[in-house]
Write a protein that holds these residues in place. Structure first.
Motif, short mmCIF file in Angstrom:
data_model
loop_
_atom_site.label_atom_id
_atom_site.label_comp_id
_atom_site.label_asym_id
_atom_site.label_seq_id
_atom_site.Cartn_x
_atom_site.Cartn_y
_atom_site.Cartn_z
N HIS A 196 0.84 -1.19 0.00
CA HIS A 196 0.00 0.00 0.00
C HIS A 196 0.87 1.24 0.00
CE1 HIS A 196 -3.37 2.67 0.55
NE2 HIS A 196 -4.21 1.64 0.61
N ARG A 197 0.54 2.16 -0.85
CA ARG A 197 1.29 3.42 -0.98
C ARG A 197 0.82 4.41 0.07
NH1 ARG A 197 3.14 5.86 -5.99
NH2 ARG A 197 4.35 7.73 -5.44
N LEU A 198 1.75 5.18 0.61
CA LEU A 198 1.45 6.27 1.53
C LEU A 198 1.95 7.58 0.92
CD1 LEU A 198 2.51 4.64 4.93
CD2 LEU A 198 0.20 4.80 3.96
N GLY A 199 1.36 8.69 1.38
CA GLY A 199 1.74 9.98 0.81
C GLY A 199 1.03 10.23 -0.51
N LEU A 200 1.61 11.09 -1.35
CA LEU A 200 0.99 11.48 -2.61
C LEU A 200 1.11 10.39 -3.66
CD1 LEU A 200 2.13 15.22 -2.93
CD2 LEU A 200 -0.15 14.37 -2.32
N VAL A 201 -0.01 10.14 -4.34
CA VAL A 201 -0.03 9.15 -5.42
C VAL A 201 -0.64 9.81 -6.66
CG1 VAL A 201 -0.76 6.85 -6.14
CG2 VAL A 201 -0.39 7.33 -3.71
N PRO A 202 0.17 10.14 -7.67
CA PRO A 202 -0.34 10.80 -8.87
C PRO A 202 -1.33 9.93 -9.65
CG PRO A 202 2.05 10.99 -8.71
CD PRO A 202 1.62 9.97 -7.68
N ALA A 205 -0.15 3.26 -8.96
CA ALA A 205 -0.80 2.30 -8.07
C ALA A 205 -0.75 2.76 -6.62
CB ALA A 205 -0.12 0.95 -8.19
N SER A 206 -1.89 2.66 -5.96
CA SER A 206 -1.97 2.95 -4.53
C SER A 206 -1.99 1.66 -3.72
CB SER A 206 -3.21 3.78 -4.20
OG SER A 206 -4.38 3.12 -4.65
N ILE A 207 -2.43 0.57 -4.34
CA ILE A 207 -2.45 -0.73 -3.66
C ILE A 207 -2.24 -1.85 -4.66
CG2 ILE A 207 -4.97 -0.85 -3.79
CD1 ILE A 207 -4.82 -2.46 -1.13
N ILE A 208 -1.46 -2.84 -4.25
CA ILE A 208 -1.27 -4.05 -5.05
C ILE A 208 -1.45 -5.25 -4.11
CG2 ILE A 208 0.30 -5.44 -6.44
CD1 ILE A 208 1.79 -2.87 -7.15
N ILE A 209 -2.31 -6.17 -4.52
CA ILE A 209 -2.49 -7.42 -3.78
C ILE A 209 -2.18 -8.56 -4.73
CG2 ILE A 209 -4.11 -8.90 -2.53
CD1 ILE A 209 -5.68 -6.36 -1.81
N ALA A 210 -1.27 -9.44 -4.33
CA ALA A 210 -0.90 -10.59 -5.16
C ALA A 210 -1.02 -11.86 -4.34
CB ALA A 210 0.52 -10.43 -5.68
N VAL A 211 -1.62 -12.89 -4.92
CA VAL A 211 -1.81 -14.16 -4.23
C VAL A 211 -1.50 -15.31 -5.20
CG1 VAL A 211 -3.41 -15.67 -2.99
CG2 VAL A 211 -3.63 -13.18 -2.78
N SER A 212 -0.74 -16.29 -4.72
CA SER A 212 -0.47 -17.46 -5.55
C SER A 212 -1.17 -18.68 -4.97
CB SER A 212 1.03 -17.73 -5.64
OG SER A 212 1.60 -17.93 -4.36
N SER A 213 -1.56 -19.59 -5.85
CA SER A 213 -2.23 -20.82 -5.43
C SER A 213 -2.03 -21.88 -6.51
CB SER A 213 -3.73 -20.59 -5.19
OG SER A 213 -4.36 -20.13 -6.38
N ALA A 214 -2.31 -23.12 -6.17
CA ALA A 214 -2.14 -24.20 -7.14
C ALA A 214 -3.07 -24.03 -8.32
CB ALA A 214 -2.38 -25.54 -6.46
N HIS A 215 -4.32 -23.60 -8.04
CA HIS A 215 -5.33 -23.41 -9.08
C HIS A 215 -5.92 -22.01 -8.97
CE1 HIS A 215 -4.97 -27.71 -9.75
NE2 HIS A 215 -5.14 -27.89 -8.45
N ARG A 216 -6.44 -21.48 -10.07
CA ARG A 216 -6.81 -20.07 -10.15
C ARG A 216 -7.96 -19.66 -9.24
NH1 ARG A 216 -8.85 -22.47 -14.73
NH2 ARG A 216 -11.05 -22.15 -15.20
N ALA A 217 -8.91 -20.55 -9.00
CA ALA A 217 -10.10 -20.17 -8.24
C ALA A 217 -9.74 -19.65 -6.85
CB ALA A 217 -11.07 -21.35 -8.13
#
Length: 206
Positions: A137-143, A147-159
């Motif tokens: 998560h970004r703090l301060g000024l975001v033009p 991106a202000s937030i990035i969430i990434a998750v890995s798993s065996a299958h996409r669901a």
């Protein structure tokens, strides 16, 4: 003297990579059992585990004033045992209710924010079989467009990873103490609270 014999040991696939050889001949007692032979092999290759070591799951949480990297987040969650990496990227849009937005400013109560994100990660692991989770998560000024937030998750299958990412962003908005100020081109700036958050009043807006 215990009778001994010569045994040729062949290594394939991962065992060959770990041992660093394809075969070797070792002298062992004639009455040796399979487990004893395995122990003899491990003794000849000290410090090398001939068994598969399961990769430990990771929760990577970062609040920063630096520009967020989608590539960094995705690389952190990639795993050889996973066939899916799902991402959510929230960016600054250039408008709100007819006003031109030039940037956003984010502020967070970090001790509580980090703790709440860890709780969300824990909840995800109870609901879905995911491997790694990254929340930036970004703090301060975001033009605009950054991106202000990035969430990434890995798993065996996409669901699992797709559902986990959706759960993560919904609950982050509802539970994590983060405030944002919208900076307008021709109007006074305005602090906003997510209407989903549990402490928001009925007249708050997003």
């Amino acid at each position: 003297m215990v009778p001994r014999c010569q045994v040729e040991v062949l290594y394939f696939a991962k065992s060959a990579e770990i041992a660093g050889i394809r075969s070797e001949t070792i002298s062992v007692p004639q009455e040796i059992k399979a487990l004893q032979l395995w122990n003899e092999i491990e003794t000849r290759h000290p410090g090398k585990d001939m068994n598969e070591v399961e990769e430990k799951s990771k929760d990577i949480i970062k609040f920063t004033s630096e520009k967020l990297s989608i590539d960094e987040a995705s690389q952190l969650v990639i795993s050889p045992v996973c066939g899916a990496v799902s991402l959510f990227v929230g960016t600054t849009r250039n408008n709100f209710e007819g006003k031109k937005v030039i940037s956003l400013e984010y502020e967070a109560y970090l001790p509580m924010a980090e703790n709440e994100v860890r709780k969300i990660c824990s909840d995800i692991r109870q609901k879905w079989p995911v491997r790694h989770i990254a929340v930036f998560h970004r703090l301060g000024l975001v033009p605009v467009s950054e991106a202000s937030i990035i969430i990434a998750v890995s798993s065996a299958h996409r669901a699992a990873s797709l559902e986990a990412v959706s759960y993560a962003i919904d609950n982050l908005k509802a539970k994590v103490p983060i405030w944002k100020k919208e900076m307008y081109e021709e109007s006074p700036s305005s602090w906003k609270r997510n209407k989903e958050c549990f402490w928001a009043t009925s007249d708050s807006t997003t």
